[in-house]
Design a protein around this motif. Structure first.
Motif, PDB file in Angstrom:
ATOM      1  N   ILE A  36       5.605   0.447  -6.759  1.00 63.30           N
ATOM      2  CA  ILE A  36       5.640   1.598  -6.125  1.00 63.30           C
ATOM      3  C   ILE A  36       6.638   2.468  -7.123  1.00 63.30           C
ATOM      4  CG2 ILE A  36       6.974   2.673  -4.199  1.00 63.30           C
ATOM      5  CD1 ILE A  36       6.192   0.313  -2.229  1.00 63.30           C
ATOM      6  N   ARG A  37       6.341   3.776  -7.081  1.00 63.55           N
ATOM      7  CA  ARG A  37       7.128   4.686  -8.158  1.00 63.55           C
ATOM      8  C   ARG A  37       7.967   5.294  -7.828  1.00 63.55           C
ATOM      9  NH1 ARG A  37       3.803   6.904 -12.545  1.00 63.55           N
ATOM     10  NH2 ARG A  37       2.008   5.451 -12.707  1.00 63.55           N
ATOM     11  N   ARG A  38       8.130   5.696  -6.478  1.00 65.63           N
ATOM     12  CA  ARG A  38       9.330   6.359  -6.071  1.00 65.63           C
ATOM     13  C   ARG A  38      10.166   5.364  -4.860  1.00 65.63           C
ATOM     14  NH1 ARG A  38       9.264  11.642  -6.970  1.00 65.63           N
ATOM     15  NH2 ARG A  38      11.626  11.361  -7.102  1.00 65.63           N
ATOM     16  N   LEU A  39      11.576   5.735  -5.025  1.00 69.37           N
ATOM     17  CA  LEU A  39      12.313   4.984  -4.193  1.00 69.37           C
ATOM     18  C   LEU A  39      13.644   5.887  -4.118  1.00 69.37           C
ATOM     19  CD1 LEU A  39      13.797   2.510  -2.640  1.00 69.37           C
ATOM     20  CD2 LEU A  39      14.681   1.579  -4.897  1.00 69.37           C
ATOM     21  N   ILE A  40      13.792   5.861  -2.673  1.00 76.32           N
ATOM     22  CA  ILE A  40      15.143   6.680  -2.346  1.00 76.32           C
ATOM     23  C   ILE A  40      15.840   5.983  -1.392  1.00 76.32           C
ATOM     24  CG2 ILE A  40      15.992   8.713  -1.107  1.00 76.32           C
ATOM     25  CD1 ILE A  40      13.254  10.184  -1.547  1.00 76.32           C
ATOM     26  N   HIS A  41      17.130   5.629  -2.150  1.00 76.66           N
ATOM     27  CA  HIS A  41      18.252   4.683  -1.558  1.00 76.66           C
ATOM     28  C   HIS A  41      19.066   5.535  -0.805  1.00 76.66           C
ATOM     29  CE1 HIS A  41      20.735   1.269  -0.868  1.00 76.66           C
ATOM     30  NE2 HIS A  41      21.520   1.818  -1.565  1.00 76.66           N
ATOM     31  N   ILE A  42      19.339   5.482   0.209  1.00 78.68           N
ATOM     32  CA  ILE A  42      20.375   6.115   0.973  1.00 78.68           C
ATOM     33  C   ILE A  42      21.844   5.392   0.971  1.00 78.68           C
ATOM     34  CG2 ILE A  42      21.171   7.436   3.140  1.00 78.68           C
ATOM     35  CD1 ILE A  42      18.403   8.578   2.152  1.00 78.68           C
ATOM     36  N   SER A  43      22.781   6.048   0.243  1.00 80.50           N
ATOM     37  CA  SER A  43      24.152   5.482   0.230  1.00 80.50           C
ATOM     38  C   SER A  43      25.051   6.447   0.937  1.00 80.50           C
ATOM     39  CB  SER A  43      24.415   5.042  -1.008  1.00 80.50           C
ATOM     40  OG  SER A  43      25.542   4.679  -1.280  1.00 80.50           O
ATOM     41  N   GLY A  44      26.167   6.697   0.434  1.00 81.49           N
ATOM     42  CA  GLY A  44      27.145   7.632   1.208  1.00 81.49           C
ATOM     43  C   GLY A  44      28.261   8.030   0.106  1.00 81.49           C
ATOM     44  N   ILE A  45      28.732   9.382   0.351  1.00 83.58           N
ATOM     45  CA  ILE A  45      29.926   9.551  -0.497  1.00 83.58           C
ATOM     46  C   ILE A  45      31.167   8.712  -0.269  1.00 83.58           C
ATOM     47  CG2 ILE A  45      31.722  11.335  -0.831  1.00 83.58           C
ATOM     48  CD1 ILE A  45      29.589  13.751  -0.272  1.00 83.58           C
ATOM     49  N   GLY A  46      31.746   8.273  -1.321  1.00 79.99           N
ATOM     50  CA  GLY A  46      33.008   7.394  -1.363  1.00 79.99           C
ATOM     51  C   GLY A  46      32.992   5.832  -1.538  1.00 79.99           C
ATOM     52  N   VAL A  47      31.608   5.575  -1.998  1.00 79.50           N
ATOM     53  CA  VAL A  47      31.403   4.246  -2.272  1.00 79.50           C
ATOM     54  C   VAL A  47      31.985   3.904  -3.642  1.00 79.50           C
ATOM     55  CG1 VAL A  47      29.072   4.115  -1.294  1.00 79.50           C
ATOM     56  CG2 VAL A  47      29.106   4.506  -3.638  1.00 79.50           C
ATOM     57  N   GLY A  82       0.764  -1.121  -0.105  1.00 75.74           N
ATOM     58  CA  GLY A  82      -0.024   0.041  -0.011  1.00 75.74           C
ATOM     59  C   GLY A  82       0.903   1.386   0.012  1.00 75.74           C
ATOM     60  N   ALA A  83       2.370   1.296  -0.040  1.00 73.15           N
ATOM     61  CA  ALA A  83       3.037   2.293  -0.029  1.00 73.15           C
ATOM     62  C   ALA A  83       2.901   3.034  -1.118  1.00 73.15           C
ATOM     63  CB  ALA A  83       4.363   1.991   0.698  1.00 73.15           C
ATOM     64  N   THR A  84       3.156   4.517  -1.421  1.00 76.27           N
ATOM     65  CA  THR A  84       3.482   5.078  -2.695  1.00 76.27           C
ATOM     66  C   THR A  84       4.806   5.453  -2.655  1.00 76.27           C
ATOM     67  OG1 THR A  84       2.802   7.160  -1.304  1.00 76.27           O
ATOM     68  CG2 THR A  84       1.120   6.155  -2.550  1.00 76.27           C
ATOM     69  N   GLY A  85       5.483   5.191  -1.707  1.00 72.60           N
ATOM     70  CA  GLY A  85       6.919   5.659  -1.824  1.00 72.60           C
ATOM     71  C   GLY A  85       7.768   4.957  -0.737  1.00 72.60           C
ATOM     72  N   VAL A  86       9.086   4.760  -1.202  1.00 69.83           N
ATOM     73  CA  VAL A  86       9.921   4.192   0.010  1.00 69.83           C
ATOM     74  C   VAL A  86      11.186   4.625   0.141  1.00 69.83           C
ATOM     75  CG1 VAL A  86      10.663   2.274  -1.786  1.00 69.83           C
ATOM     76  CG2 VAL A  86      10.885   1.723   0.615  1.00 69.83           C
ATOM     77  N   VAL A  87      11.633   4.815   1.338  1.00 72.14           N
ATOM     78  CA  VAL A  87      13.283   5.370   1.465  1.00 72.14           C
ATOM     79  C   VAL A  87      13.809   4.090   2.445  1.00 72.14           C
ATOM     80  CG1 VAL A  87      14.510   7.129   2.732  1.00 72.14           C
ATOM     81  CG2 VAL A  87      12.072   7.742   1.941  1.00 72.14           C
ATOM     82  N   ASN A  88      15.141   3.931   1.959  1.00 74.74           N
ATOM     83  CA  ASN A  88      15.825   2.990   2.366  1.00 74.74           C
ATOM     84  C   ASN A  88      17.049   3.576   2.890  1.00 74.74           C
ATOM     85  OD1 ASN A  88      17.402   0.955   3.443  1.00 74.74           O
ATOM     86  ND2 ASN A  88      17.720  -0.234   1.295  1.00 74.74           N
ATOM     87  N   ALA A  89      16.863   3.709   4.563  1.00 76.51           N
ATOM     88  CA  ALA A  89      17.890   4.442   5.066  1.00 76.51           C
ATOM     89  C   ALA A  89      18.333   3.418   6.396  1.00 76.51           C
ATOM     90  CB  ALA A  89      17.300   5.492   6.082  1.00 76.51           C
ATOM     91  N   VAL A  90      18.606   1.942   5.803  1.00 76.57           N
ATOM     92  CA  VAL A  90      19.281   0.898   6.755  1.00 76.57           C
ATOM     93  C   VAL A  90      20.636   1.122   7.076  1.00 76.57           C
ATOM     94  CG1 VAL A  90      19.440  -1.391   6.982  1.00 76.57           C
ATOM     95  CG2 VAL A  90      17.003  -0.503   6.557  1.00 76.57           C
TER      96      VAL A  90
END
Ligand code: NAP
Length: 308
Positions: free
Chosen positions: A113-124, A74-82
């Motif tokens: 789901i249309r929007r996914l924000i994936h949190i990564s990091g500078i330097g990968v 049922g989500a419209t967007g997802v953020v992965n901040a694990v």
């Protein structure tokens, strides 16, 4: 007469919504009127007055297919901040930052789901000597392949009240002599956690941010030793700064890895050997219309609220 039913507000699933960044993201999303599902292995409700109806808690582990699928319903967007900084048993960098990232992206795609924000990091970097940086790079690649429209956000080291970064510097500056990583000349671009949370909200509201990668550094880059000096000045402490070669840090990290709760890991040392600043060619806060706070502006608020 036709009754106009306003659509339900967005429901955003935030994996890692109880973490340092995740809490700030949840706060922002709730403030903007969205519904939020906080997902973690041990989900906890935030202390947000008046937001009860907007927040749901869901237990899930990014290593587990069914729980990830359930968390996305049922989500419209997802953020992965694990986040995972130290490997523990089955919770390896590969399992969380690579396979877990892929699982979230794949299941989000399958759920429409249309929007996914994936949190990564500078330097990968897939060629990094750091296992952490390699797993994060492969994770980004897998997310891109599976969910080309995902937005990837790569923050530099984040600061804010009760953070790990300034908190550890505050602790280390209690020592009579403060050891530096090498000469202390590695450049960092610390970013305020609330600015990264603002970027998440902005990306959700900007369709043109889909498919892009943003490098999120703070207002200025500093040498590591300059940050230590700022903390010392703020705390009215005078200390000798002692350069310690990276080869010694690597040795110390290997010895520390034998302890149950190692205070230092080899990955942390390796990451401190390379500058961690936004690439001049990358999309940044500027492209999101956000002016990031400087460390100077926030130092007092952050250090004064620290519990150590
Ligand atoms: N902090 C920084 O300076 C910094 C800098 C650059 C990039 N980043 C990135 O920003 C993101 C957030 O970092 P953070 O510092 O906010 O992390 P954090 O404070 O350590 O929080 C980690 C979150 O992930 C959840 N989590 C951990 N393992 C999980 C699993 N297997 N399944 C589901 N949830 C899990 C944790 O909750 P449970 O333990 O209850 O599961 C918690 O909510 C990470 O991707 C990190 O690499 C952080």
């Amino acid at each position: 007469m036709v009754k106009i039913i306003s659509p339900l507000p967005n429901l955003i699933t935030v994996f890692g919504g109880t973490g340092f960044l995740g809490r700030a993201i949840v706060h922002r999303l709730v403030e903007s009127g969205m519904r939020v599902r906080i997902v973690a292995r041990h989900p906890r409700a935030p202390n947000l007055a008046g937001a009860r109806g907007q927040i749901a808690l869901q237990r899930a582990d990014v290593r587990d297919e069914d729980s990830v699928a359930e968390a996305l319903k049922g989500a419209t967007g997802v953020v992965n901040a694990v986040g995972l900084y130290v490997e523990q048993g089955q919770a390896t960098f590969r399992a969380i930052h690579e396979e877990g990232a892929e699982r979230v992206a794949r299941r989000a795609g399958e759920a429409g789901i249309r929007r996914l924000i994936h949190i990564s990091g500078i330097g990968v970097d897939p060629a990094s000597a750091s296992k952490y940086a390699r797993a994060r790079a492969y994770g980004e690649q897998r997310v891109r392949e599976i969910f080309p429209n995902a937005t990837i956000l790569r923050p530099s080291v984040m600061f804010g009240p009760n953070d790990a970064f300034l908190n550890s510097l505050k602790t280390v500056t209690r020592l009579p002599v403060v050891p530096l990583f090498g000469q202390g000349s590695t450049r960092l671009q610390p970013v305020y956690v609330e600015d990264v949370a603002r970027a998440v909200l902005q990306v959700l509201e900007m369709p043109e941010a889909s498919g892009k990668t943003f490098e999120l550094g703070g207002a200025r880059a500093y040498r590591y030793r300059d940050i230590i000096e700022q903390v010392l000045t703020h705390l009215s402490r005078r200390r000798l700064l002692l350069p310690v070669p990276f080869v010694v840090w690597r040795l110390l990290a290997r010895i520390a890895s034998l302890l149950p709760n190692a205070p230092l890991t080899l990955d942390q040392v390796i990451l401190m050997e390379t500058d961690n600043v936004a690439n001049a060619k990358a999309s940044t806060f500027n492209d999101l219309g956000i002016e990031p706070c400087s460390l100077e502006q926030m130092l007092s608020a952050c250090l004064d609220e620290l519990s150590c």
